[in-house]
Every structure is written in C-alpha cells, then in structure tokens.
Design a protein around this motif. Structure first.
Motif: not given
Length: 126
Positions: A39-55
């Motif tokens: 299957s290989g590898a999967y590149k992953l991204y963290e969705v930053l919109d899930a965090y409070p504004g300052l973080e």
C-alpha cells in the motif's frame, strides 16, 4: 490513539487535504505513516482550523521552521532537527507532533550501528 495522545485534533491524508485546502482550510504537513509494502505510505496533514485562534496562528507562524526541521530529520541531520523542534516546543509546548519528532531525533542521534532510521510518524516509541 497516538494522534490523540499527541494532542492532534484532526488529521487528513494528502488526498483529503487537497480538498480541504481548496475550501480555505489551513494546515501543515506532519509526516507520513506506512501502510505496508503493497500500500505504500500516506502523507498526513494536521488541520489547524480545529485549534483555538491563538494556537492556530502560532502553529501557522512557525510552520516554515517546522517543515525545515522535518526535512532535516528526513536527511538524517538529527542534531539540527532536534534543535529546531526544541525551539518550537518552547514556543508551543502543546505541539505533540514536534515533541514526538524531538524524541525521535534524540533516539536516532544516539542510536548505535548503521541501522536505517524509520522516518514514519510514530515509527518508534518516542
């Protein structure tokens, strides 16, 4: 479970990230996971919109340095990568992905022998 322990709120594969990014979401590349030889590898991204504004803004603000540190990690420059991840953690102590990379860098930097590092996210117990 490892994402939860690292404090990551939402993760997307590259295919889903491209759709989210097209809709105006913000995020950052955090590494890849291996799905086996076939299957290989999967590149992953963290969705930053899930965090409070300052973080969210803090993580967006240092994303370029975060990406440089991952690149150093992938090129076996564990000492320099460790220094960058360490400085990022001082700015944002809740960044569990940076913390995992910091400990992975220390592990590989201190590893004896010529074993090939596992660059996948959570590839070692850090």
């Amino acid at each position: 479970q490892q994402f939860d322990e690292a404090g990551v709120r939402i993760v997307a594969t590259e295919a889903y990230w491209k759709q989210l990014e097209g809709c105006g979401f913000t995020g950052r590349y955090i590494g890849f996971v291996s799905a086996g030889e076939r299957s290989g590898a999967y590149k992953l991204y963290e969705v930053l919109d899930a965090y409070p504004g300052l973080e969210r803004e803090l993580r967006r603000g240092y994303d370029q340095r975060f990406q440089e540190a991952i690149n150093l990690f992938y090129h076996n420059d564990f000492y320099l990568a460790r220094n960058v991840f360490s400085s990022l953690l001082r700015a944002c102590p809740g960044d569990g992905i940076a913390r995992w990379y910091l400990f992975a860098c220390e592990h590989f930097f201190n590893q004896e022998g010529n074993a090939e590092p596992d660059y996948s996210l959570f590839g070692i117990e850090a």
